[in-house]
Every structure is written in structure tokens, then in C-alpha cells.
Design an enzyme around this catalytic site. Structure first.
Site, PDB file in Angstrom:
ATOM      1  N   GLY A 177      -5.365 -15.331  -5.788  1.00  0.00           N
ATOM      2  CA  GLY A 177      -4.201 -14.734  -5.249  1.00  0.00           C
ATOM      3  C   GLY A 177      -4.675 -14.189  -3.740  1.00  0.00           C
ATOM      4  N   THR A 178      -5.630 -14.781  -3.254  1.00  0.00           N
ATOM      5  CA  THR A 178      -5.938 -14.543  -1.830  1.00  0.00           C
ATOM      6  C   THR A 178      -6.706 -15.388  -1.093  1.00  0.00           C
ATOM      7  OG1 THR A 178      -6.830 -12.532  -0.428  1.00  0.00           O
ATOM      8  CG2 THR A 178      -8.140 -13.183  -2.516  1.00  0.00           C
ATOM      9  N   HIS A 222      -7.561 -21.207   0.234  1.00  0.00           N
ATOM     10  CA  HIS A 222      -6.570 -20.009  -0.361  1.00  0.00           C
ATOM     11  C   HIS A 222      -6.750 -20.339  -1.779  1.00  0.00           C
ATOM     12  CE1 HIS A 222      -3.314 -17.156  -0.818  1.00  0.00           C
ATOM     13  NE2 HIS A 222      -3.082 -17.852  -1.843  1.00  0.00           N
ATOM     14  N   CYS A 223      -7.461 -19.443  -2.491  1.00  0.00           N
ATOM     15  CA  CYS A 223      -7.582 -19.414  -3.892  1.00  0.00           C
ATOM     16  C   CYS A 223      -6.486 -19.004  -4.710  1.00  0.00           C
ATOM     17  CB  CYS A 223      -8.841 -18.706  -4.297  1.00  0.00           C
ATOM     18  SG  CYS A 223      -9.350 -18.922  -6.036  1.00  0.00           S
ATOM     19  N   VAL A 224      -5.689 -19.809  -5.492  1.00  0.00           N
ATOM     20  CA  VAL A 224      -4.617 -19.522  -6.533  1.00  0.00           C
ATOM     21  C   VAL A 224      -4.935 -18.452  -7.292  1.00  0.00           C
ATOM     22  CG1 VAL A 224      -2.807 -20.469  -7.608  1.00  0.00           C
ATOM     23  CG2 VAL A 224      -3.622 -21.739  -5.798  1.00  0.00           C
TER      24      VAL A 224
END
Length: 293
Positions: A195-196, A190-192
Site C-alpha cells: 500500500g505504499t 509502488h507495491c500494491v
């Protein structure tokens, strides 16, 4: 009316026009996206404000500046394309598979109302279908579970591939993301900043974004170094602004290159970050590991 009531009223109106801001997770993701875009604009804008030679070269060699601006625009567009893309949620694919399977069964019944010949039916994880022979006889409620279990090694129990949060059967390489609150096909991480999640359907987009971001960062850093070499003792206050930005870009460039090499390795070896880090805790991978041993 107190100040607290005014703030509450204004926030309610803001959330009414922008529902995404009412969710803390989505609000944090939106703020990170705005910060990332502003950071790009600041780093590129400093060149046009401080480096007069860069602006003059835009007149004599417009192709050079045009290529830089094109890379700048493409990088931001790729960022938003990747952040808005679906990583491939299991529930969406499961619904699509069941709907397409129902449509195909209805068409088959209409074509062959009396009897049907035996045949085979295959549905891949991306939703594509193929049929040979006759019709496929199975209910929508059980077909997904059967299809998922056929993808696991022999001996894998159904409980090992059932998500306790979504209560659905997970295909191999899928994982439940607690940030998105969904199961993701071929979950990577999950890539901060996006955002997804990064998964089956947007891993390639993520790789291209990293590649373009690294190229833009390298090009901008080279322009910064060229300016500082020529004007290091001319305007000290400009150096105070550009040197920290150059240090930040250098650190970011190292991180981007390592990230690009890492994900290139993952794509070439058909792996994910989650599988590489948690290999021994993944049931189907640990089963395959013991089987090979």
C-alpha cells in the site's frame, strides 16, 4: 427510512470513526493487508489444527516451534513496519532541507553579525548537513533548485527535472507516483500489497521483508510436505485442504525467491526497478548513456 438510507447512514458513521475507509485507494490497501494477515494465520493455523505430531514436538522440542513462531511474528511485524514506512517523499525532504538551512543561516547571522567569510555548504538528499568556512548565502526558495541541478549531468535542462504534478524540482532517480500522488526519492515501484511505494528510505526494509517471507514460506511448505507424506491416506478431507495450500505456497515461494534475487541484484548494482525497465526514457540516464557512447 429505506434500506439504502440505512446503509448510507451506517457507512457515514463507519467513515467517521475510520476516515481511512472513505478513500477507495486506502480502503483497498487495508483490505489487502487484512487478507495477507489472514492468509498467514490460515496457513500456520492448519498445521496446529491438523498435525498433532507438530503440536507434540512443541512439548519435546519447544525451541523448534518457538523459532517457527518467532519467524512468523517477525515476518508480520516487518510487513507492517515496511508498509507504514515512508519511501522518502521529495516534498518532505525539501521542506526539511529548507527549514534546516534557515535555522543554520539564522545561527550564523547571530554568531557573525558584522561580516562573514567565504565557505561552502553541503546538504545531502537524506537531509544531513555539513559546513566549512563561513556562512551560506542563499534564499530558501531557490536553494533546493540549485542543489538539485548540481546533481544532474552538465547540459540537463531544468524542465527535464521538474515534476508537472507537484511543480517541484526532482532530484535524480526521483519519480512521481500516481498512486501516492507524490514524488518519491530513488523510486523503485509502488507495491500494491504494501500500500505504499518502495524508495530510498524503505528499500532495505522491503528486502528484509521479502527475505523473511521467503524463509517462512519455505519452512511452512516443508512442514506441509512432511505431514502429507505421513498422513496422505489417513484423512482425505484434510488433504483436500492442505494440498491446495501447499500448491499456493510453492508458487508463492518461487515468486518470492525470484523477487529476492532480483532486488538483491538491484541493491548490489545500485539500481532501481524503474531505472532498469525504463532506462531509455529517463532523461538523465539517456543523457549519460549517449555521453558514454
Amino acid at each position: 427510512m429505506t434500506m439504502a438510507d440505512l446503509c448510507r447512514l451506517s457507512s457515514d458513521r463507519l467513515y467517521r470513526f475510520f476516515p481511512c475507509l472513505s478513500d477507495p485507494a486506502r480502503r483497498s490497501s487495508l483490505l489487502l493487508k487484512v487478507a495477507l494477515v489472514l492468509l498467514h494465520i490460515v496457513c500456520a493455523g492448519v498445521l496446529f489444527l491438523f498435525d498433532k505430531g507438530f503440536v507434540e514436538n512443541a512439548r519435546t522440542e519447544p525451541w523448534y516451534t518457538a523459532l517457527y513462531l518467532l519467524l512468523f511474528a517477525v515476518t508480520l511485524v516487518q510487513y507492517f513496519i515496511t508498509s507504514c514506512s515512508s519511501p522518502g517523499y521529495v516534498i518532505d525532504v525539501m521542506r526539511a532541507v529548507n527549514e534546516q538551512n534557515s535555522l543554520l543561516r539564522n545561527r550564523t547571522k547571530q554568531r557573525q553579525p558584522a561580516a562573514s567569510k567565504s565557505g561552502s555548504f553541503v546538504i545531502s538528499l537524506d537531509g544531513s548537513q555539513s559546513q566549512s568556512g563561513g556562512s551560506f548565502v542563499a534564499s530558501d526558495t531557490t536553494y533546493w533548485a540549485k542543489m538539485v541541478m548540481d546533481l544532474y549531468p552538465p547540459g540537463t535542462t531544468l524542465g527535464a527535472c521538474t515534476c508537472s504534478y507537484c511543480n517541484i524540482e526532482q532530484p535524480p532517480r526521483a519519480k512521481h507516483c500516481h498512486d501516492c500522488d507524490r514524488c518519491v526519492l530513488q523510486f523503485d515501484h509502488h507495491c500494491v500489497w504494501l500500500g505504499t511505494c518502495v524508495g530510498q528510505q524503505n528499500h532495505c526494509k522491503f528486502w528484509w521483508y521479502i527475505c523473511e517471507e521467503a524463509a517462512l514460506c519455505l519452512w511452512t511448505a516443508i512442514l506441509y510436505i512432511a505431514y502429507l507424506k505421513a498422513h496422505i491416506e489417513v484423512s482425505w478431507w484434510k488433504d483436500i485442504i492442505m494440498i491446495p495450500l501447499l500448491v499456493f505456497m510453492s508458487i508463492s515461494l518461487i515468486f518470492l525467491i525470484l523477487l529476492l534475487l532480483f532486488h538483491s541484484y538491484l541493491i548490489l548494482t545500485n539500481q532501481t526497478t524503474y531505472e532498469l525497465v525504463r532506462r531509455r526514457r529517463i532523461p538523465y540516464m539517456s543523457y549519460s548513456h549517449h555521453g558514454d557512447g
